[in-house]
Design an enzyme around this catalytic site. Structure first.
Site, PDB file in Angstrom:
ATOM      1  N   ALA A 168      91.763 -49.397  81.936  1.00 33.09           N
ATOM      2  CA  ALA A 168      90.788 -50.271  81.295  1.00 33.09           C
ATOM      3  C   ALA A 168      91.368 -51.636  80.961  1.00 33.09           C
ATOM      4  O   ALA A 168      90.622 -52.557  80.649  1.00 33.09           O
ATOM      5  CB  ALA A 168      90.270 -49.612  80.021  1.00 33.09           C
ATOM      6  N   GLY A 183      93.095 -53.418  83.100  1.00 35.48           N
ATOM      7  CA  GLY A 183      93.179 -54.203  84.323  1.00 35.48           C
ATOM      8  C   GLY A 183      91.974 -55.105  84.510  1.00 35.48           C
ATOM      9  O   GLY A 183      91.058 -55.144  83.678  1.00 35.48           O
ATOM     10  N   GLY A 184      91.967 -55.823  85.626  1.00 37.03           N
ATOM     11  CA  GLY A 184      90.889 -56.772  85.880  1.00 37.03           C
ATOM     12  C   GLY A 184      89.523 -56.121  85.957  1.00 37.03           C
ATOM     13  O   GLY A 184      88.565 -56.563  85.309  1.00 37.03           O
ATOM     14  N   ILE A 185      89.410 -55.060  86.753  1.00 38.08           N
ATOM     15  CA  ILE A 185      88.127 -54.362  86.878  1.00 38.08           C
ATOM     16  C   ILE A 185      87.767 -53.681  85.563  1.00 38.08           C
ATOM     17  O   ILE A 185      86.624 -53.756  85.099  1.00 38.08           O
ATOM     18  CB  ILE A 185      88.174 -53.329  88.017  1.00 38.08           C
ATOM     19  N   ASN A 232      98.028 -44.912  94.429  1.00 42.09           N
ATOM     20  CA  ASN A 232      96.764 -44.622  93.753  1.00 42.09           C
ATOM     21  C   ASN A 232      96.322 -43.164  93.860  1.00 42.09           C
ATOM     22  O   ASN A 232      95.642 -42.648  92.976  1.00 42.09           O
ATOM     23  CB  ASN A 232      95.668 -45.550  94.274  1.00 42.09           C
ATOM     24  N   THR A 234      88.831 -46.452  92.093  1.00 39.40           N
ATOM     25  CA  THR A 234      90.177 -46.682  92.615  1.00 39.40           C
ATOM     26  C   THR A 234      90.230 -46.571  94.138  1.00 39.40           C
ATOM     27  O   THR A 234      89.816 -45.564  94.712  1.00 39.40           O
ATOM     28  CB  THR A 234      91.155 -45.669  91.995  1.00 39.40           C
ATOM     29  N   ARG A 285      77.422 -57.481  97.577  1.00 35.65           N
ATOM     30  CA  ARG A 285      77.913 -58.502  98.503  1.00 35.65           C
ATOM     31  C   ARG A 285      76.920 -58.708  99.641  1.00 35.65           C
ATOM     32  O   ARG A 285      76.603 -59.854 100.004  1.00 35.65           O
ATOM     33  CB  ARG A 285      79.269 -58.079  99.067  1.00 35.65           C
ATOM     34  N   HIS A 327      83.829 -47.124 101.593  1.00 29.60           N
ATOM     35  CA  HIS A 327      84.361 -48.431 101.186  1.00 29.60           C
ATOM     36  C   HIS A 327      85.750 -48.632 101.785  1.00 29.60           C
ATOM     37  O   HIS A 327      86.743 -48.729 101.087  1.00 29.60           O
ATOM     38  CB  HIS A 327      84.414 -48.488  99.655  1.00 29.60           C
TER      39      HIS A 327
END
EC number: 1.1.1.37
Length: 222
Positions: A1, A3-5, A87, A111, A146, A170
């Site tokens: 939590a 981190g950036g995301i 990861n 992730t 996107r 993804h």
């Protein structure tokens, strides 16, 4: 939590969760309680707490929904598959704790590489006897937003009114926008090829633009 995301997502949830919700943030980084303290000053009826350290148990207790964004981010020259060695272990460890602490929670895996971290989580939950295919999913909405943004820009449409189904997970070339199903617009073969390529490589576009400073975070949080 932390981190950036995670931070972008925490901000979104603090503002959008229903009144009375409890939001728990977890990261091994010691800054996590501070992130929660910062967000707690936003005047919404959502309670937020932050937990740091090696054990995520306190953050997971009583959870109905768990979103996993932990892991290393891509750097220029890397693809999502390059993140697997690190990861995969992170997701495995978290899934093992989830299986014990909150086995009935819905679990969303952010992730990367999502196409392989989700099956890892599934196998862990199966081994623990708590797997429910309705409650484990990979978060791939980023490819949808996107696609909608790029199509709207190309066709001069309101992005909020464009809907583009995307299948295939993804992972680079597996990302497949179903442009033939977009209502109200048509595409030439050249436009389909160009749009598909840009959508598949949009993450790389961000990684390279950040020049080693991270990957997509704000759009992912959205």
């Amino acid at each position: 939590a932390a981190g950036g995301i995670g931070q972008a997502l925490a901000l979104l949830l603090k503002n959008r969760l229903p009144a009375g919700s409890d939001l728990a943030l977890y990261d091994i980084a010691p800054v996590t309680p501070g992130v929660a303290a910062d967000l707690s000053h936003i005047p919404t009826p959502v309670t937020i707490k932050g937990y740091a350290g090696e054990d995520p148990t306190p953050a997971l207790e009583g959870a109905d929904v768990v979103l996993v964004s932990a892991g290393v981010a891509r750097k220029p020259g890397m693809d999502r598959a390059d993140l697997f060695n690190v990861n995969a272990g992170i997701v495995k460890a978290l899934a093992e704790t989830i299986a014990v602490v909150c086995p009935k929670a819905c679990v969303g895996i952010i992730t990367n590489p999502v196409n392989t971290t989700v099956p890892i989580a599934a196998e862990v939950l199966k081994k623990a006897g708590v797997y429910d295919k309705r409650k484990l999913f990979g978060v791939t909405t980023l490819d949808v937003i996107r696609s909608e943004t790029f199509v709207a820009a190309l066709k001069d449409k309101d992005p909020g009114q464009v809907r583009v189904p995307v299948i295939g997970g993804h992972s680079g070339v597996t990302i497949l926008p179903l442009l033939s199903q977009v209502e109200g617009v048509t595409f030439t073969d050249e436009e389909v090829a160009a749009l598909t390529k840009r959508i598949q490589n949009a993450g790389t576009e961000v990684v390279e633009a950040k020049a080693g400073g991270g990957s997509a975070t704000f759009s992912m949080g959205q």
